[in-house]
Design an enzyme around this catalytic site. Structure first.
Site, PDB file in Angstrom:
ATOM      1  N   GLU A   1      42.516  41.492  44.691  1.00  0.00           N
ATOM      2  CA  GLU A   1      43.088  40.202  45.011  1.00  0.00           C
ATOM      3  C   GLU A   1      44.303  40.526  45.869  1.00  0.00           C
ATOM      4  O   GLU A   1      45.117  41.364  45.479  1.00  0.00           O
ATOM      5  CB  GLU A   1      43.508  39.504  43.718  1.00  0.00           C
ATOM      6  CG  GLU A   1      43.914  38.079  43.945  1.00  0.00           C
ATOM      7  CD  GLU A   1      44.527  37.422  42.705  1.00  0.00           C
ATOM      8  OE1 GLU A   1      44.456  36.204  42.614  1.00  0.00           O
ATOM      9  OE2 GLU A   1      45.093  38.133  41.857  1.00  0.00           O
TER      10      GLU A   1
ATOM     11  N   ASP B   1      37.246  42.747  35.272  1.00  0.00           N
ATOM     12  CA  ASP B   1      38.543  42.386  35.821  1.00  0.00           C
ATOM     13  C   ASP B   1      39.564  43.408  35.322  1.00  0.00           C
ATOM     14  O   ASP B   1      39.553  43.781  34.149  1.00  0.00           O
ATOM     15  CB  ASP B   1      38.929  40.987  35.328  1.00  0.00           C
ATOM     16  CG  ASP B   1      39.564  40.150  36.421  1.00  0.00           C
ATOM     17  OD1 ASP B   1      40.619  40.561  36.921  1.00  0.00           O
ATOM     18  OD2 ASP B   1      39.012  39.084  36.756  1.00  0.00           O
TER      19      ASP B   1
ATOM     20  N   ASP C   1      43.283  42.510  39.660  1.00  0.00           N
ATOM     21  CA  ASP C   1      44.103  41.300  39.601  1.00  0.00           C
ATOM     22  C   ASP C   1      45.533  41.520  40.102  1.00  0.00           C
ATOM     23  O   ASP C   1      46.178  42.502  39.724  1.00  0.00           O
ATOM     24  CB  ASP C   1      44.151  40.866  38.122  1.00  0.00           C
ATOM     25  CG  ASP C   1      44.893  39.564  37.919  1.00  0.00           C
ATOM     26  OD1 ASP C   1      44.339  38.519  38.273  1.00  0.00           O
ATOM     27  OD2 ASP C   1      46.033  39.605  37.395  1.00  0.00           O
TER      28      ASP C   1
ATOM     29  N   HIS D   1      37.991  31.285  40.273  1.00  0.00           N
ATOM     30  CA  HIS D   1      38.487  30.544  39.101  1.00  0.00           C
ATOM     31  C   HIS D   1      39.902  30.005  39.301  1.00  0.00           C
ATOM     32  O   HIS D   1      40.447  29.369  38.397  1.00  0.00           O
ATOM     33  CB  HIS D   1      38.444  31.471  37.892  1.00  0.00           C
ATOM     34  CG  HIS D   1      39.362  32.648  38.071  1.00  0.00           C
ATOM     35  ND1 HIS D   1      39.138  33.631  39.016  1.00  0.00           N
ATOM     36  CD2 HIS D   1      40.519  32.978  37.466  1.00  0.00           C
ATOM     37  CE1 HIS D   1      40.109  34.498  38.976  1.00  0.00           C
ATOM     38  NE2 HIS D   1      40.976  34.141  38.041  1.00  0.00           N
ATOM     39  N   ASP D   2      40.528  30.293  40.440  1.00  0.00           N
ATOM     40  CA  ASP D   2      41.874  29.768  40.721  1.00  0.00           C
ATOM     41  C   ASP D   2      41.846  28.687  41.798  1.00  0.00           C
ATOM     42  O   ASP D   2      42.882  28.120  42.135  1.00  0.00           O
ATOM     43  CB  ASP D   2      42.799  30.890  41.225  1.00  0.00           C
ATOM     44  CG  ASP D   2      43.018  31.983  40.196  1.00  0.00           C
ATOM     45  OD1 ASP D   2      43.023  31.677  38.992  1.00  0.00           O
ATOM     46  OD2 ASP D   2      43.184  33.148  40.604  1.00  0.00           O
TER      47      ASP D   2
HETATM   48  C1  GLC Z   1      45.380  36.255  39.279  1.00  0.00           C
HETATM   49  C2  GLC Z   1      44.255  35.570  38.535  1.00  0.00           C
HETATM   50  C3  GLC Z   1      44.779  34.332  37.890  1.00  0.00           C
HETATM   51  C4  GLC Z   1      45.871  34.740  36.924  1.00  0.00           C
HETATM   52  C5  GLC Z   1      46.950  35.577  37.606  1.00  0.00           C
HETATM   53  C6  GLC Z   1      47.815  36.266  36.594  1.00  0.00           C
HETATM   54  O1  GLC Z   1      45.855  35.471  40.319  1.00  0.00           O
HETATM   55  O2  GLC Z   1      43.185  35.310  39.397  1.00  0.00           O
HETATM   56  O3  GLC Z   1      43.787  33.600  37.230  1.00  0.00           O
HETATM   57  O4  GLC Z   1      46.466  33.594  36.377  1.00  0.00           O
HETATM   58  O5  GLC Z   1      46.398  36.595  38.401  1.00  0.00           O
HETATM   59  O6  GLC Z   1      47.120  37.271  35.951  1.00  0.00           O
END
Ligand code: GLC
Ligand code: CA
Length: 556
Positions: A257, A98, A200, A329-330
C-alpha cells in the site's frame, strides 16, 4: 524487465468478515472462504488476498493485531487456514496475507509490557516521548482524528505515538531488535506456504525524527501528520534491510500500500532495487477527495483522471510493476465514485470501468463484490456506521461547521463501510451470507445484485469479468496483455484510450467515460474485436461511434 510469475496473477481481495459466514454467527470466517473457492475458481482468479485474520480486539477490524501468530476465533483456527491453503492449492489458487507492521494493537504483549515497566526492553519497541508545557510532543493529527499522541496512564508527562487510532500504537522502527522480531515473524509465515503479502501502511514506518510542529490545517488546531510520518526519507534503508532479511529468501509476491508516494521515489518500493514486487498507486484513486478527508469532496473531471492514470502507468513502467485496482476495503464502490450518470450504474458503467483498468500494465486486483457491480449503501444516521474512520470523519466534518445531514451525505459517498457490507450470495435472508443478522448492515439491493443471479446470466457484470479474465489469462492476447508495453493514445477528453504492444501484436483499449455518444477517428483498420460491452459496434466513415460508457478491446 525480466518476466516474473506474479505478473501472471489475477488477485481477488477478500474482506473475511463480510465474505461468507459458515457457522451462522453473523461474521464471515475462514471456512466460509474455503466453501466459496469454487465460485472464485469459476470466476477465473488465480490468487486471493485476505485482509487480517490475526488475533485482534477489532478496533480497526483486524488492522490492530494483538498476536501475529494466532488467528482470531471469530475467523476460525490455524487448522482452518491450513485447510484453506490446501484447498486453494488444489484449485491452483494462491494465497497472500495482510502484513501489518507499522503498528500493533495496544493489547499486544509488547505494548502491554512497555506500558507496565519503563525498564522493559519493550518500551523501545514503540515511540514514547515527553510532552511539552502540558501539551503533547507535537501538534500532529492522526489519520483517524485527534492527536497522534496518547497520554500514558500513571505517568506525569509521557505520551505514546499512533498514526492511526489510539489502540494502534506505532512500532519504533529505529530499534534494530524490534525489526529483527518482525522479520522472524514474517519468515515464519512465509514458511507456512503462503505466496506472499499485501503490506499495510508500510510508508508510515519512518518518522521525521525532529518531531517538529506543523502548520495548523483544521478547526481542531492540529496539523495533518502525513508530512511527518509518511514517505519520510530514510524509509528506503528500512526497506532494503527488510527485503534482504525476509522477502529475498523466498520467491514470494509482495504488494505495498503506497498512498501519497511521488514518482521520483517509487524506486524504493518497486523495480530492481525496490522492496516489493508491486505497489498500489493511489494517485488516481483518491481523485474525488482532498487529503483523504471525506468532507472535502473534489469536482474532478475525466480529463484529470485520465492524466493521472496515464502518468501512473508511464512512470511505473520505467522501472517496475504496478497493481491496478478500482476498489478495496477502504474505498467506496467504484461505480458510485466514477460513473456520474446513475442511469448506467447497473451494467455499462461497471463494465466500462472494468475494461479500463483490467488491461492496464500490472497485476490486476478485484475487490469482493466488484465483479457483481456492487453499489454504495445509504445510511441515515451516524449510529448505523461501523467503521472507526467514519466516526472520526463525522466528528471532524461537524467541527468544520457542516450540518449532521451533510456529514452523513459525505459518509454515504465515501465511508469505508460502503465496501464492507456482506457479500450478497443470493436473493434470500441476509443475502445468503449468513442465517444470523450480519455484524454490519446488509446493502438492501441484494434482491437484485447477487452472485447467484449473475452467475446464471450471461449478460451480467460477473459474466463480463469472467470473460475479461479468460482473455488476459488464456487467449492469444495473453503475452500482450500481461507483458506488453503501455502507451497512452490521444483522444477526446472523455475517452480513455491506450494500447498494449508486444512482439508484433497491438491491442487497443477504448473506453467512453461519459453518458454521451462519442466518436473516435480510427487510423488503422481493425483486425479483430476482442471484447465489447455492447452487442454491436458502429462506424461512420473513418470514425468509430461509441455509445454511452461503451468499452472496446480490439486488435489492430
Ligand atoms: C491501511 C488499511 C486500513 C487500515 C490502516 C491502518 O490503510 O488498508 O484499512 O485502517 O491501514 O492499519
Ligand atoms: Ca462465522
Amino acid at each position: 524487465m525480466n518476466k516474473k510469475w506474479w505478473q501472471n496473477e489475477v488477485v481477488y481481495q477478500i474482506y473475511p468478515k463480510s465474505f461468507f459466514d459458515s457457522n451462522n454467527d453473523g461474521i464471515g470466517d475462514i471456512y466460509g472462504i474455503t466453501q466459496k473457492l469454487d465460485y472464485l475458481k469459476e470466476l477465473g482468479i488465480t490468487m486471493i488476498w485476505i485482509c487480517p485474520i490475526y488475533q485482534s480486539p477489532m478496533d480497526d477490524n483486524g488492522y490492530d493485531i494483538s498476536d501475529y501468530e494466532n488467528i482470531h476465533p471469530d475467523f476460525g483456527t490455524k487448522e482452518d487456514l491450513e485447510q484453506l491453503i490446501l484447498e486453494a492449492k488444489k484449485r491452483n489458487i494462491k494465497l497472500i496475507m495482510d502484513l501489518v507492521i507499522n503498528h500493533t494493537s495496544d493489547e499486544h504483549f509488547w505494548f502491554q509490557q512497555a506500558l507496565k515497566d519503563s525498564k522493559s526492553p519493550y518500551r523501545n519497541y514503540y515511540i514514547f516521548k515527553e510532552g511539552k508545557d502540558g501539551h503533547p510532543p507535537t501538534n500532529w493529527r492522526s489519520v483517524f482524528g485527534g492527536s497522534t499522541w496518547e497520554k500514558v496512564p500513571h505517568e506525569d508527562n509521557l505520551y505514546y505515538f499512533h498514526s492511526f487510532s489510539k489502540k494502534q500504537p506505532d512500532l519504533n522502527w529505529e530499534n534494530p531488535q524490534m525489526r529483527q522480531e518482525l522479520y522472524a515473524m514474517i519468515n515464519r509465515w512465509l514458511e507456512k506456504g503462503i505466496a506472499g503479502f499485501r503490506v499495510d501502511a508500510i510508508n508510515f514506518i519512518k518518522k521525521d525524527q525532529r518531531f517538529l510542529d506543523g502548520d495548523i490545517d483544521g478547526s481542531d488546531q492540529l496539523s495533518s501528520c502525513f508530512d511527518y510520518c509518511r514517505n519520510i526519507p530514510g524509509l528506503e534503508v528500512f526497506f532494503d534491510e527488510m527485503r534482504k532479511e525476509t522477502f529475498d529468501k523466498y520467491d514470494c509476491m509482495t504488494v505495498s500500500e503506497a498512498v501519497g508516494v511521488d514518482y521520483p521515489n517509487v524506486h524504493s518500493f518497486i523495480g530492481e532495487h525496490g522492496c516489493f514486487s508491486m505497489m498500489f498507486d493511489f494517485n488516481y484513486t483518491n481523485i474525488d477527495v482532498e487529503n483523504e478527508d471525506v468532507f472535502k469532496p473534489l469536482n474532478w473531471s475525466v480529463k484529470e483522471y485520465k492524466e493521472l492514470l496515464f502518468k501512473s502507468q508511464t512512470e511505473i513502467q520505467k522501472l517496475g510493476w504496478s497493481a491496478p485496482f478500482l476498489e478495496n476495503h477502504d474505498q467506496p464502490r467504484c461505480v458510485n465514485k466514477l460513473i456520474k450518470d446513475k442511469k448506467y450504474h447497473d451494467y455499462y458503467g461497471p463494465t466500462m470501468l472494468a475494461t479500463m483498468y483490467f488491461y492496464l500494465r500490472g497485476t490486476p486486483f478485484i475487490y469482493q463484490g466488484q465483479e457483481l457491480g456492487m453499489l454504495n449503501f445509504k445510511r441515515t444516521s451516524i449510529e448505523e456506521f461501523d467503521d472507526i474512520n467514519a466516526h472520526a470523519q463525522y466528528q471532524r466534518a461537524l467541527e468544520e461547521g457542516f450540518r449532521k445531514e451533510e456529514a452523513i451525505e459525505f459518509l454515504n459517498n465515501r465511508s469505508r463501510d460502503n465496501s464492507r457490507t456482506p457479500f450478497p450470495w443470493k436473493d434470500d435472508l441476509y443475502g445468503g451470507f449468513s442465517k444470523h443478522q450480519p455484524w454490519i448492515l446488509m446493502n438492501e439491493n441484494y434482491h437484485k445484485i447477487n452472485a447467484m443471479a449473475q452467475v446464471q446470466n450471461p449478460k451480467s457484470v460477473y459474466a463480463y469479468y469472467q470473460k475479461m479474465i479468460t482473455i488476459r489469462q488464456q487467449s492469444e492476447y495473453h503475452d500482450t496483455l500481461v507483458y506488453g508495453t503501455f502507451e497512452p493514445l490521444e483522444s477526446d477528453d472523455e475517452i480513455i484510450c491506450y494500447k498494449r504492444c508486444y512482439a508484433k501484436q497491438t491491442v487497443v483499449v477504448i473506453c467512453n467515460f461519459s453518458s454521451q455518444k462519442k466518436s473516435i477517428k480510427m487510423r488503422s483498420s481493425i483486425k479483430k474485436i476482442i471484447l465489447n460491452n455492447y452487442r454491436d459496434i458502429w462506424f461512420k466513415e473513418c470514425h468509430l461511434i461509441l455509445n454511452p460508457y461503451q468499452s472496446l478491446v480490439i486488435e489492430l
